[in-house]
Design an enzyme around this catalytic site. Structure first.
Site, PDB file in Angstrom:
ATOM      1  N   LYS A  14     -16.444 -40.454  -4.449  1.00  0.00           N
ATOM      2  CA  LYS A  14     -17.161 -41.319  -5.401  1.00  0.00           C
ATOM      3  C   LYS A  14     -18.562 -41.662  -4.912  1.00  0.00           C
ATOM      4  O   LYS A  14     -19.526 -41.528  -5.652  1.00  0.00           O
ATOM      5  CB  LYS A  14     -16.369 -42.611  -5.653  1.00  0.00           C
ATOM      6  CG  LYS A  14     -15.031 -42.407  -6.316  1.00  0.00           C
ATOM      7  CD  LYS A  14     -14.286 -43.715  -6.516  1.00  0.00           C
ATOM      8  CE  LYS A  14     -14.060 -44.523  -5.270  1.00  0.00           C
ATOM      9  NZ  LYS A  14     -13.151 -43.923  -4.295  1.00  0.00           N
ATOM     10  N   ARG A  89     -10.567 -51.975 -10.385  1.00  0.00           N
ATOM     11  CA  ARG A  89      -9.427 -51.376  -9.694  1.00  0.00           C
ATOM     12  C   ARG A  89      -8.101 -51.859 -10.245  1.00  0.00           C
ATOM     13  O   ARG A  89      -7.066 -51.368  -9.838  1.00  0.00           O
ATOM     14  CB  ARG A  89      -9.494 -51.686  -8.198  1.00  0.00           C
ATOM     15  CG  ARG A  89     -10.599 -50.926  -7.519  1.00  0.00           C
ATOM     16  CD  ARG A  89     -10.486 -51.040  -6.028  1.00  0.00           C
ATOM     17  NE  ARG A  89     -11.511 -50.223  -5.395  1.00  0.00           N
ATOM     18  CZ  ARG A  89     -11.648 -50.091  -4.109  1.00  0.00           C
ATOM     19  NH1 ARG A  89     -10.823 -50.706  -3.297  1.00  0.00           N
ATOM     20  NH2 ARG A  89     -12.601 -49.342  -3.616  1.00  0.00           N
ATOM     21  N   ARG A 128     -13.989 -38.652   8.350  1.00  0.00           N
ATOM     22  CA  ARG A 128     -15.066 -39.617   8.140  1.00  0.00           C
ATOM     23  C   ARG A 128     -14.959 -40.763   9.138  1.00  0.00           C
ATOM     24  O   ARG A 128     -15.967 -41.271   9.627  1.00  0.00           O
ATOM     25  CB  ARG A 128     -15.012 -40.152   6.699  1.00  0.00           C
ATOM     26  CG  ARG A 128     -16.117 -41.149   6.367  1.00  0.00           C
ATOM     27  CD  ARG A 128     -16.135 -41.508   4.908  1.00  0.00           C
ATOM     28  NE  ARG A 128     -15.177 -42.554   4.590  1.00  0.00           N
ATOM     29  CZ  ARG A 128     -14.967 -43.046   3.366  1.00  0.00           C
ATOM     30  NH1 ARG A 128     -15.650 -42.569   2.344  1.00  0.00           N
ATOM     31  NH2 ARG A 128     -14.091 -43.997   3.151  1.00  0.00           N
ATOM     32  N   ARG A 134     -15.516 -47.115  10.569  1.00  0.00           N
ATOM     33  CA  ARG A 134     -14.684 -47.958   9.718  1.00  0.00           C
ATOM     34  C   ARG A 134     -13.229 -47.881  10.170  1.00  0.00           C
ATOM     35  O   ARG A 134     -12.623 -46.812  10.128  1.00  0.00           O
ATOM     36  CB  ARG A 134     -14.809 -47.526   8.259  1.00  0.00           C
ATOM     37  CG  ARG A 134     -16.158 -47.813   7.652  1.00  0.00           C
ATOM     38  CD  ARG A 134     -16.265 -47.307   6.236  1.00  0.00           C
ATOM     39  NE  ARG A 134     -15.161 -47.758   5.399  1.00  0.00           N
ATOM     40  CZ  ARG A 134     -14.997 -47.381   4.139  1.00  0.00           C
ATOM     41  NH1 ARG A 134     -15.864 -46.547   3.580  1.00  0.00           N
ATOM     42  NH2 ARG A 134     -13.989 -47.823   3.428  1.00  0.00           N
ATOM     43  N   ARG A 146      -3.652 -47.755   1.284  1.00  0.00           N
ATOM     44  CA  ARG A 146      -4.700 -47.831   0.254  1.00  0.00           C
ATOM     45  C   ARG A 146      -4.329 -46.973  -0.946  1.00  0.00           C
ATOM     46  O   ARG A 146      -4.580 -47.351  -2.094  1.00  0.00           O
ATOM     47  CB  ARG A 146      -6.053 -47.405   0.841  1.00  0.00           C
ATOM     48  CG  ARG A 146      -6.611 -48.436   1.821  1.00  0.00           C
ATOM     49  CD  ARG A 146      -7.630 -47.864   2.784  1.00  0.00           C
ATOM     50  NE  ARG A 146      -8.863 -47.459   2.162  1.00  0.00           N
ATOM     51  CZ  ARG A 146      -9.799 -46.738   2.783  1.00  0.00           C
ATOM     52  NH1 ARG A 146      -9.622 -46.337   4.033  1.00  0.00           N
ATOM     53  NH2 ARG A 146     -10.906 -46.410   2.155  1.00  0.00           N
TER      54      ARG A 146
END
Length: 190
Positions: A14, A89, A128, A134, A146
């Site tokens: 996204k 969401r 990533r 993160r 998630r």
């Protein structure tokens, strides 16, 4: 005015695609994740609150997210349109966004979901996580949590937007340019 909701599971691309789309279509990109991370980095009240949920892989509560997003829209009164990335969401957030936009005599033009296999996305996020720093991208259990949250709370939005004739699914697997071309085919028709 064009208002687009771009959604998909974490790692679906996204944010990457939003960078191309905002430039080509002159949209203001509003990423709830980026806004939360900015607030966390700057240790704001919102940032500290959001961090308690994000560290567990949970979604930030609707009322916090909605207020934050409304504030960001209000900061851009002359925008040609908005690209909502990571919002809404939940069904409650979608209804709140519709009501908020209606109060400004606007509406959602279309929603586009980037779809991809969970195992491919987990691999993307773990990769990533090696460079992003993160913590939510470095733990497969948190990533899968998630996805469970997404399946329970976000996936029902597809039916909500399908009933309005505003839903489009796009294959999110391929090169960045291949996925971008698929998105452009939808955006060019709006």
């Amino acid at each position: 005015m064009i208002n687009i909701v771009l959604f998909g599971k974490p790692g679906a691309g996204k944010g990457t695609q939003a960078e191309f789309l905002k430039e080509k279509y002159n949209l203001t990109h509003l990423s709830t994740g980026d806004i939360f991370r900015f607030n966390i980095k700057n240790d704001t009240d919102l940032g500290r609150l959001a961090k308690t949920f994000m560290d567990k892989g949970d979604l930030v509560p609707d009322e916090v997210t909605i207020q934050m997003l409304q504030s960001e829209v209000d900061k851009n009164p002359h925008s040609a349109g908005f690209l909502f990335d990571g919002f809404p969401r939940t069904l409650a957030q979608a209804e709140a966004l519709d009501a908020f936009l209606e109060s400004k005599e606007q509406s959602i033009t279309a929603t586009v979901a980037l779809e991809a296999d969970d195992n491919i996305l987990v691999a993307r996020l773990l990769e990533r996580g090696k460079t992003s720093g993160r913590p939510d991208d470095q733990d497969e259990e948190k990533i899968r949590n998630r996805y469970d949250e997404y399946n329970q709370k976000t996936a029902p939005l597809m039916d909500y937007y399908k009933s309005q004739g505003k839903f489009h699914a796009v294959n999110g697997i391929g090169t960045i340019l291949e996925v971008n071309e698929r998105l452009n085919q939808i955006f060019d028709k709006l």
